[in-house]
Enzyme design. Structure first.
Site, PDB file in Angstrom:
ATOM      1  N   GLY A  39       0.846  -1.176   0.000  1.00 54.37           N
ATOM      2  CA  GLY A  39       0.000   0.000   0.000  1.00 54.37           C
ATOM      3  C   GLY A  39       0.886   1.231   0.000  1.00 54.37           C
ATOM      4  N   GLN A  77       3.451   9.965   1.319  1.00 52.06           N
ATOM      5  CA  GLN A  77       4.720   9.219   1.318  1.00 52.06           C
ATOM      6  C   GLN A  77       5.584   9.527   0.105  1.00 52.06           C
ATOM      7  OE1 GLN A  77       2.645   5.244   2.171  1.00 52.06           O
ATOM      8  NE2 GLN A  77       4.630   5.020   3.165  1.00 52.06           N
ATOM      9  N   CYS A  83       6.272  -0.162   7.175  1.00 49.18           N
ATOM     10  CA  CYS A  83       5.865   0.990   6.375  1.00 49.18           C
ATOM     11  C   CYS A  83       7.047   1.381   5.491  1.00 49.18           C
ATOM     12  CB  CYS A  83       5.484   2.142   7.300  1.00 49.18           C
ATOM     13  SG  CYS A  83       4.979   3.630   6.434  1.00 49.18           S
ATOM     14  N   LEU A  84       6.779   1.655   4.214  1.00 54.10           N
ATOM     15  CA  LEU A  84       7.866   2.033   3.299  1.00 54.10           C
ATOM     16  C   LEU A  84       8.580   3.293   3.783  1.00 54.10           C
ATOM     17  CD1 LEU A  84       6.268   1.418  -0.225  1.00 54.10           C
ATOM     18  CD2 LEU A  84       7.964   0.001   0.956  1.00 54.10           C
ATOM     19  N   HIS A 116      -4.207   1.384   7.500  1.00 52.43           N
ATOM     20  CA  HIS A 116      -2.838   1.918   7.604  1.00 52.43           C
ATOM     21  C   HIS A 116      -2.658   3.106   6.645  1.00 52.43           C
ATOM     22  CE1 HIS A 116       1.720   1.214   7.867  1.00 52.43           C
ATOM     23  NE2 HIS A 116       1.598   2.054   6.860  1.00 52.43           N
ATOM     24  N   GLU A 117      -3.140   2.958   5.409  1.00 56.45           N
ATOM     25  CA  GLU A 117      -2.938   4.019   4.404  1.00 56.45           C
ATOM     26  C   GLU A 117      -3.819   5.236   4.691  1.00 56.45           C
ATOM     27  OE1 GLU A 117      -0.366   3.676   2.774  1.00 56.45           O
ATOM     28  OE2 GLU A 117      -0.111   1.517   3.030  1.00 56.45           O
ATOM     29  N   HIS A 142      -2.274   7.419   7.126  1.00 54.22           N
ATOM     30  CA  HIS A 142      -1.252   8.313   6.549  1.00 54.22           C
ATOM     31  C   HIS A 142      -1.865   9.650   6.139  1.00 54.22           C
ATOM     32  CE1 HIS A 142       2.599   6.288   6.293  1.00 54.22           C
ATOM     33  NE2 HIS A 142       2.061   5.183   5.811  1.00 54.22           N
TER      34      HIS A 142
HETATM   35 CO    CO Z   1       2.887   3.290   5.718  1.00 59.55          CO
END
Ligand code: CO
Length: 173
Positions: A46, A51, A96-97, A138-139, A142
């Site tokens: 995701g 991000q 998380c990226l 999660h997204e 963000h």
């Molecule tokens: Co993340």
């Protein structure tokens, strides 16, 4: 579109409340495609627009079931909103990226209902369970400036403190 660069913790954009999308044009479609490309290249499941340095309410997500990859294409959700979530919860180790090298167990709802728009501006509502629900939560977090590490107890947060500091001192290039 030029290659989008990932933003890493503690980049302040990750703490901003992202702006709603109001224009559904070619630029939005290109951006959504580029986000899917970044997610795929980075082997993410995701990705949210903040991000990649864009404070807009856009996320992309793999439609995973039971932690298995799905045959379905990645889904783009514009202006996504959680309208219902189950009392049933489950725990799973998240990453998380934007916070590479850090994972932690997070409790989230098992089932969520999400309203969103597609890149054409059409409205949709979907029900997601287990892994897909977790990715969406999660997204969407963000977009509200919230990171998975925010859910940790003080004790568990202290376990990852050194890694977070290393990331802040030495951001990935
Ligand atoms: Co993340």
């Amino acid at each position: 579109m030029e290659r989008l660069k990932l933003r890493y913790y503690p980049d302040p954009i990750l703490r901003d409340i992202a702006e709603p999308v109001t224009v559904f044009d070619n630029e939005l479609r290109e951006l959504a495609d580029a986000m899917v490309d970044v997610m795929t290249e980075e082997r993410g499941i995701g990705l949210a627009a903040p991000q990649i340095g864009l404070s807009k309410r856009i996320i992309v997500a793999l439609q995973m079931r039971d932690t298995e990859d799905s045959e379905a294409p990645p889904l783009v959700l514009v202006n996504p909103k959680v309208v219902a979530s189950s009392k049933d919860t489950w725990s799973f180790e998240e990453g998380c990226l934007s916070i590479p090298g850090v994972t932690a167990t997070v409790i989230r709802a098992m089932t969520v209902e999400v309203e969103f728009q597609d890149v054409e501006g059409n409205r949709h509502r979907l029900t997601a369970v287990d892994m897909f629900a977790r990715i969406l939560l999660h997204e969407i977090d963000h977009l509200n400036g919230r990171l998975f590490i925010d859910y940790l107890s003080a004790a568990n947060k202290s376990l990852i403190k050194t890694k977070l500091k290393a990331l802040a001192d030495n951001p990935p290039s």
